[in-house]
Design a protein around this motif. Structure first.
Motif, short mmCIF file in Angstrom:
data_model
loop_
_atom_site.label_atom_id
_atom_site.label_comp_id
_atom_site.label_asym_id
_atom_site.label_seq_id
_atom_site.Cartn_x
_atom_site.Cartn_y
_atom_site.Cartn_z
N GLN A 76 0.83 -1.21 0.00
CA GLN A 76 0.00 0.00 0.00
C GLN A 76 0.86 1.26 0.00
O GLN A 76 0.96 1.93 -1.00
N ALA A 106 -3.15 -2.32 -2.79
CA ALA A 106 -4.49 -1.84 -2.46
C ALA A 106 -5.13 -1.29 -3.73
O ALA A 106 -4.58 -0.40 -4.38
N TYR A 116 -6.72 -0.19 2.21
CA TYR A 116 -6.65 -1.13 3.33
C TYR A 116 -6.81 -0.36 4.64
O TYR A 116 -6.02 0.53 4.95
N ALA A 122 -7.19 -5.77 4.88
CA ALA A 122 -6.31 -6.03 3.75
C ALA A 122 -6.52 -7.44 3.20
O ALA A 122 -6.56 -7.64 1.97
#
Length: 429
Positions: A76, A106, A116, A122
């Protein structure tokens, strides 16, 4: 002739069925803000460690060495360098054998179109991908810790206990336990209480100065995990985090067991401790790297039975030049990576990553130097971390005047100075 990496690990036919039916998910999306400017442009798992590795390499190597070859890496925060590293260094698995390392950034895949929101969210946002692999078990891992662990032994314990969830745990001093998820277990190691970062952690029975802390490593039965995550996402009061929400909610009704790290830690015959480090602060990062320069460090990087794999930079060997009394190229009690040139300089108790140049009349002591740094002549550097790509001006002194260091750079409470390119550029303006 050097053998390719895929020839040095176990053949798929030698891997037990329960490992081949496991998918590992590596949570590698965190920033690691306590590392300050080191993570301004990189996620914590992508930070260099140990001279030539990245932090994430330890978790990925544990998977490969354990026989788990179906791996997803969830990214991410500022993930470009991490994605690039995984693509370059970990593309050796064989798709025809149903082996893979997939990058799962993400993507706002769910109806809420959220990034997330926590560790459990996640995983939830990738359930459709996970289900396509039809795993029997899901191994959830943090991608930002340094350790060597045989996940196969943890999975065997999970199966023997007929558990729904198994949580890896480590004993920590009670004074530090408030930074972890802390659990209490019964005589069969079944978890009877789990609290995330409690103000008053429960001590271990018989060891009042210690507590049992979660390592952020979980094994779930796959179908059980799917149901748990569906319920969690529907809970508007949840922060969608395994430690804060999911695991505590399961203790009363599910079969949640603890697995002690010392039962699956990979240790040499002479090792004195089950090595696990969260290098999430500047001081911890510096200390763990410098520790590797000791004669017998707690973490053995030279273990051929449990190697740490990484992307191999194509660079020449390290070189040491000049041998005059006042201008001798030398390194003592240090690790010096490929591509480095120590030119008439002295390096003591230092970790030098790839392609570092230390020019004449410099002295470096107790310092971690990340890749691509060039020191001008007559520098004196002590107890520092020098970030990637710095061009250190001639005559710079760090580590001798605390007030001056704190004014120009970032200085930790333990006296470790972080120097970055941006900080050096500010000196010139």
């Amino acid at each position: 002739m050097t053998q390719p990496l895929e020839c040095l690990v176990a053949s798929p036919v030698d891997i037990p069925h329960h490992l081949r039916r496991t998918v590992a998910l590596v949570l590698a999306g965190g920033r690691g803000s306590r590392l300050h400017a080191l993570t301004d442009w990189h996620a914590k798992p992508a930070i260099p460690f140990g001279g030539k590795f990245r932090i994430v390499d330890f978790t990925l190597s544990n998977c490969i060495n354990s026989g788990i070859r179906r791996i997803g890496v969830l990214t991410q925060y500022k993930a470009h360098s991490l994605i690039q590293h995984v693509q370059r260094g970990w593309g050796f698995l064989r798709g025809e054998f149903n082996e893979f390392i997939e990058l799962l950034p993400a993507q706002q895949r769910t109806e809420g179109e959220n990034w997330y929101r926590g560790t459990a969210d996640a995983i939830y946002q990738n359930l459709d991908i996970i289900r396509t692999h039809a795993p029997e078990h899901v191994l959830v891992l943090a991608g930002d810790h340094v350790y060597k662990m045989d996940y196969g032994k943890m999975l065997a314990s999970h199966l023997a206990n007929k558990a729904d969830v198994t949580v890896a745990c480590i004993e920590v001093p009670l004074s530090k336990a408030a930074n972890f998820g802390v659990m209490s277990v019964d005589s069969s190691k079944r978890v009877i209480r789990f609290r995330e970062k409690p103000e008053r952690p429960d001590p271990l029975p018989g060891s009042p100065g210690m507590a049992l802390a979660s390592m952020g490593i979980y094994i779930f039965n796959a179908d059980f995990l799917y149901g748990v995550l569906e319920r969690d996402v529907a809970n508007s009061t949840s922060e969608h985090d395994f430690g804060k929400d999911v695991i505590p909610s399961l203790v009363d009704d599910a079969r949640v067991y603890a697995h002690r790290f010392q039962d699956s830690c990979v240790m040499d015959g002479g090792a004195e401790e089950a090595y696990w480090r969260d290098v999430g602060t500047l001081d911890a990062y510096w200390e763990a790297n410098i520790d590797l320069c000791r004669i017998t460090p707690a973490l053995n990087l030279y273990d051929q039975d449990w190697p740490i794999w990484t992307d191999q930079a194509q660079v020449p060997p390290a070189k040491f030049v000049f041998d005059a009394d006042d201008r001798r190229g030398m390194a003592v009690d240090s690790m010096v990576s490929g591509g480095c040139i120590i030119s008439g300089a002295v390096v003591r108790r230092c970790m030098l990553f790839t392609n570092v140049r230390v020019n004449s009349f410099c002295t470096l002591e107790d310092t971690v130097v990340l890749p691509g740094v060039d020191f001008g002549r007559h520098c004196r550097i002590r107890r520092a971390v020098i970030d990637t790509g710095c061009e250190v001006p001639p005559g710079l002194v760090v580590g001798e005047n605390a007030a001056a260091d704190a004014k120009r750079f970032h200085r930790s409470s333990a006296g470790i100075t972080l120097v970055t390119r941006r900080m050096l550029e500010a000196l010139e303006s």
